[in-house]
Design a protein around this motif. Structure first.
Motif, short mmCIF file in Angstrom:
data_model
loop_
_atom_site.label_atom_id
_atom_site.label_comp_id
_atom_site.label_asym_id
_atom_site.label_seq_id
_atom_site.Cartn_x
_atom_site.Cartn_y
_atom_site.Cartn_z
N CYS A 26 -34.58 36.13 31.05
CA CYS A 26 -34.42 36.81 29.75
C CYS A 26 -33.33 37.85 29.88
N SER A 27 -32.48 37.91 28.88
CA SER A 27 -31.55 39.03 28.74
C SER A 27 -31.89 39.66 27.40
N ILE A 28 -32.70 40.67 27.46
CA ILE A 28 -33.14 41.34 26.25
C ILE A 28 -31.94 42.01 25.58
N ASP A 29 -31.03 42.53 26.39
CA ASP A 29 -29.81 43.16 25.86
C ASP A 29 -28.99 42.19 25.02
N ARG A 30 -28.93 40.93 25.44
CA ARG A 30 -28.14 39.91 24.73
C ARG A 30 -28.99 39.08 23.77
N PHE A 37 -40.30 32.01 28.32
CA PHE A 37 -40.13 33.46 28.33
C PHE A 37 -39.53 33.85 26.98
N THR A 38 -40.35 33.93 25.97
CA THR A 38 -39.90 34.06 24.58
C THR A 38 -39.68 35.51 24.16
N LYS A 39 -38.90 35.66 23.09
CA LYS A 39 -38.66 36.98 22.52
C LYS A 39 -39.97 37.59 22.02
N GLU A 40 -40.83 36.76 21.46
CA GLU A 40 -42.12 37.24 20.96
C GLU A 40 -42.96 37.85 22.08
N GLU A 41 -42.84 37.29 23.26
CA GLU A 41 -43.62 37.76 24.40
C GLU A 41 -42.98 38.96 25.10
N TRP A 42 -41.64 38.98 25.19
CA TRP A 42 -40.96 39.97 26.02
C TRP A 42 -40.05 40.93 25.28
N GLY A 43 -39.78 40.71 24.01
CA GLY A 43 -38.87 41.55 23.24
C GLY A 43 -39.30 43.00 23.14
N LEU A 50 -35.09 40.18 32.62
CA LEU A 50 -36.24 39.75 33.41
C LEU A 50 -35.76 38.72 34.41
N ILE A 51 -36.15 38.90 35.66
CA ILE A 51 -35.80 37.95 36.71
C ILE A 51 -37.09 37.38 37.27
N ASN A 52 -37.14 36.06 37.35
CA ASN A 52 -38.29 35.38 37.92
C ASN A 52 -37.95 35.00 39.36
N PHE A 53 -38.58 35.69 40.31
CA PHE A 53 -38.37 35.43 41.73
C PHE A 53 -39.45 34.48 42.23
N GLN A 54 -39.06 33.56 43.10
CA GLN A 54 -40.00 32.58 43.65
C GLN A 54 -41.18 33.26 44.35
N LYS A 55 -40.90 34.26 45.16
CA LYS A 55 -41.96 34.91 45.94
C LYS A 55 -42.44 36.24 45.34
N LEU A 56 -41.57 36.94 44.64
CA LEU A 56 -41.90 38.27 44.13
C LEU A 56 -42.48 38.25 42.73
#
Length: 77
Positions: A26-30, A37-43, A50-56
């Motif tokens: 997600c790039s909320i700025d853009r 990972f929708t705007k409704e969920e994360w806006g 938002l970065i989705n890391f495999q382990k973190l």
């Protein structure tokens, strides 16, 4: 948001943090969001990426992190 080197963080970027690979989902700025990972969920976060890391897992950034490195950009089709 921008990386420490000044490049803008964009959707699909492959990044690395402390030997852990992740993808900008997600790039909320853009106002850009990937499937799952929708705007409704994360806006509500209002700014950053938002970065989705495999382990973190999922990490929200609003400011550059000196340890976060851009590895590659998503190839446009």
């Amino acid at each position: 948001m921008r990386y420490v080197d000044g490049q803008e963080a964009i959707l699909g970027d492959l990044v690395n943090l402390a030997s852990n690979d992740g993808v900008v989902v997600c790039s909320i700025d853009r106002d850009e969001y990937t499937e799952g990972f929708t705007k409704e969920e994360w806006g509500y976060l209002e700014k950053g990426i938002l970065i989705n890391f495999q382990k973190l897992g999922l990490i929200h950034y609003t400011e550059p992190d000196k340890d976060l490195k851009l590895i590659s950009r998503k190839v446009k089709s």
